[in-house]
Design an enzyme around this catalytic site. Structure first.
Site, PDB file in Angstrom:
ATOM      1  CG  HIS A   1      -1.907   1.023   1.113  1.00 37.89           C
ATOM      2  ND1 HIS A   1      -2.398   1.956   1.879  1.00 37.89           N
ATOM      3  CD2 HIS A   1      -2.903   0.807   0.472  1.00 37.89           C
ATOM      4  CE1 HIS A   1      -3.537   2.287   2.042  1.00 37.89           C
ATOM      5  NE2 HIS A   1      -3.186   2.116   1.113  1.00 37.89           N
TER       6      HIS A   1
ATOM      7  CG  HIS B   1      -6.884   8.524  -1.314  1.00 41.23           C
ATOM      8  ND1 HIS B   1      -6.148   8.550  -1.785  1.00 41.23           N
ATOM      9  CD2 HIS B   1      -8.225   7.497  -1.313  1.00 41.23           C
ATOM     10  CE1 HIS B   1      -5.890   6.679  -1.182  1.00 41.23           C
ATOM     11  NE2 HIS B   1      -6.293   6.507  -2.043  1.00 41.23           N
TER      12      HIS B   1
ATOM     13  CE  LYS C   1      -1.788   5.156  -2.542  1.00 46.67           C
ATOM     14  NZ  LYS C   1      -1.673   3.806  -1.143  1.00 46.67           N
TER      15      LYS C   1
ATOM     16  CE  LYS D   1      -5.448   6.483   3.219  1.00 50.52           C
ATOM     17  NZ  LYS D   1      -5.156   6.800   1.865  1.00 50.52           N
TER      18      LYS D   1
END
Length: 668
Positions: A298, A527, A300, A529
């Site tokens: 996950h 989106h 990025k 976090k």
């Protein structure tokens, strides 16, 4: 316009390069369908009566030719093949792929992009990729409603920003951009170093991403993918969960010119087969091992190697169109030089954390030739060739596994706990609240929530006492937030939490609202976090990460707290107050910057983290403290849910129509 489907031949997209200098806001993307189309005031995000409700009519033929007729009283400019032509009322012009229109001479620039060989097929009007064709009708009521809602947000946001700007300029007498991170006004008052340089390097490390269709002030300090991947990149390592290569190469054509591109992804099945089929021949794909079920890759991030050094980027967006255009997203990046020969053995905490994380990905190393260092193996150890000593952040990573012994402190929430335990914070943060803000909620219980809060509450105050446990608050969009968002209910597909996770009774006390007026992003669903500890507008620390609120991402303690089990790969950057003795100004892409100290010899500067809305006394002891304005994209303190607010969950049915006239789910 009322037919069940239409053939889309192209899109008028905001021309970012030109609109950046425009004072009149921006334009929404406008799909162009075969046959008649209308472009007018409803496509603006602010009201400008120079543009008529029926400003232009466009007739698109099946062969892709577009004829434009100026219907309103004001002229437009058509820029084609290096030539500009003014087109007045009732006059006609032809446009082709790549041509630029100025809807008012000097303002509202849009570029026509045809669909090429992508999807020139009949597109259902309820497609998730295209909004309903009827909303592009001249007098479409849902478009009017959406624009009115956006305008209300903009008016409130401008008031907040102007209020802040007045505060920050009253002492200095200069105007600063309220979105410019640490600010840009000259506040030196006797300091011997270049304040502008210092503030620039601090503010540029963390940015919000550009959101399509917002006015220029809201995107003033935001970034696009072209701002990140630029210059003479020799090697690009792109780490992500989802990768749309078609979009990526269109959005960032310079990727085609990079000799070596290594993509670390989390895809499988049909999406992986498509990835393999579409990738350029010089690209290498790798999916890291997932030893524990239900895990994902996950993280990025990007590692871009240049002749002068490396650019490290940690962000929150999948490599897909909607993530880089329609969501509230965050990105941190910093450039670092190659190590000098005398420094090859010198290591920093950032370097050790980065190499440990890259080692866990277990990629098959490959050899390439680089102009700077010759023939090299690209493995985790290669990234020790750069000098990360100037890093403004700490890396907080997660890797799958059952971590025991010393490794229990290397990953997930235990890594965050360990770093925070080493830090001292102002006494004002004793027992101050915590913010959890994310886009997907795992299946949680109160025991784990206590374990997680204990880690995020670590650290000592400057008098040596523990900060104490903070009260967690969860910032999460309501159903109404999603319904009225830029994308309508479609935005909810990127907030993928089921009702069984969201509607647990014990979570009710945590819910607070997504409010982003001050950055113009109330209707750009998050989106991004982030996790932080705050008091008023002061920030103790701030984490930008790929980690959602889940045990899979952060890990869960097992076996009497002697083992940490993590399912997924994640990566984040932690901003902490620091004592600065020097601030290197280094860029891999700009020729006029060099590695130099800009703090006077012997001087030490402590950074203080605050939000954009902080209104403290910036003149107080300026020689000893540097205010760093982080673009925290939500209101602090957050507003608790009202009785009528319902937290969004994506598997519920919503029959109240969104701003595009759709219900949820869209099918079935």
């Amino acid at each position: 316009m009322a037919s069940a489907s239409r053939v889309r031949v192209g899109t008028l997209v905001p021309h970012a390069k030109e609109n950046a200098g425009s004072n009149n806001g921006s334009v929404s993307s406008i799909p162009i369908f075969e046959g008649s189309n209308v472009v007018g005031r409803n496509h603006l995000v602010i009201v400008d009566k120079r543009i008529s409700r029926k400003h232009l009519s466009l007739h698109a033929s099946a062969d892709g030719t577009i004829e434009v007729v100026v219907e309103g009283p004001n002229p437009i400019i058509v820029r084609s093949e290096g030539q500009s032509r003014k087109v007045c009322t009732k006059e006609r012009a032809k446009i082709a792929n790549g041509d630029v229109l100025e809807l008012i001479p000097g303002d509202y620039f849009v570029k026509y992009m045809d669909v090429g060989d992508e999807h020139r097929s009949s597109i259902p009007m309820n497609s998730t990729d295209l909004k309903k064709g009827k909303r592009h009708i001249d007098e479409d009521s849902t478009a009017v409603k959406r624009n009115r809602q956006i305008m209300e947000d903009e008016a409130l946001a401008r008031t907040l920003q102007e209020s802040f700007a007045e505060e920050s300029t009253s002492a200095s007498g200069q105007t600063s951009s309220p979105l410019d991170g640490a600010g840009s006004s000259d506040r030196s008052n006797g300091r011997t170093h270049s304040v502008g340089h210092l503030e620039d390097v601090l503010s540029l490390t963390f940015r919000l991403m550009r959101v399509q269709g917002l006015p220029s002030w809201a995107n003033a300090s935001s970034v696009t993918i072209q701002d990140v991947i630029q210059g003479e990149v020799l090697l690009a390592v792109l780490s992500n969960y989802m990768v749309d290569i078609d979009w990526l190469l269109t959005a960032c054509p310079s990727l085609r010119k990079i000799p070596h591109v290594f993509v670390i992804h989390g895809q499988d099945g049909a999406s992986l087969e498509l990835l393999k089929m579409l990738k350029p021949s010089n690209w290498i794909l790798h999916k890291p091992p997932l030893p524990i079920s239900f895990g994902t890759h996950h993280s990025k991030a990007m590692l871009l190697v240049y002749p002068k050094g490396i650019r490290v980027v940690v962000h929150t967006a999948n490599l897909i169109h909607v993530d880089w255009n329609n969501k509230t997203q965050g990105l941190w990046m910093q450039d670092f030089p190659w190590k000098d020969a005398k420094d090859v053995t010198k290591k920093s905490p950032f370097e050790n954390d980065l190499v440990d994380y890259l080692s866990a990905l277990k990629w098959p190393e490959f050899r390439i030739s680089l102009p700077v260092v010759g023939d090299v193996s690209i493995n985790a150890a290669f990234f020790r060739k750069f000098d990360y000593s100037s890093s403004m952040v700490r890396l907080i990573g997660s890797v799958p596994g059952y971590h025991v012994g010393p490794n229990i402190k290397k990953w997930g929430h235990m890594k965050l706990r360990t770093v925070l335990e080493e830090c001292m914070f102002e006494k004002q943060f004793c027992k101050s609240p915590l913010i959890y803000q994310f886009s997907s909620l795992g299946s949680l219980d109160e025991k784990w929530m206590s374990e997680f809060a204990y880690s995020l509450s670590a650290g000592k105050s400057d008098d040596g006492s523990p900060l104490g446990i903070g009260k967690p608050l969860i910032i999460w969009p309501t159903v109404e937030d999603v319904r009225c968002s830029i994308e309508g209910y479609a935005a909810g597909s990127c907030i993928p939490s089921p009702q069984k996770n969201v509607e647990k009774d014990f979570l009710r006390k945590y819910w607070t609202r997504w409010k982003a007026d001050h950055v113009g992003r109330c209707r750009a669903m998050p989106h991004i976090k982030t996790f932080t500890r705050y008091n008023g507008q002061d920030i103790a620390w701030f984490l930008l990460t790929s980690s959602n609120l889940s045990k899979a991402a952060w890990g869960a303690l097992q076996k009497n707290n002697s083992q940490l089990m993590i399912r997924s790969y994640e990566l984040g950057v932690l901003f902490l107050p620091q004592i600065l003795q020097s601030v290197p100004q280094f860029s891999c892409t700009e020729k006029n910057r060099s590695n130099m100290d800009i703090i006077a010899p012997g001087e030490k500067i402590r950074t203080k983290l605050v939000t954009l809305c902080w209104k403290g006394d910036e003149e107080k002891d300026r020689s000893a403290e540097e205010i760093v304005r982080l673009p925290v994209p939500y209101q602090l303190p957050p507003e608790p849910y009202r009785p009528e607010d319902v937290p969004w969950s994506w598997d519920r049915r919503y029959t109240k129509k969104d701003v595009y006239g759709s219900v949820w789910p869209r099918h079935g």
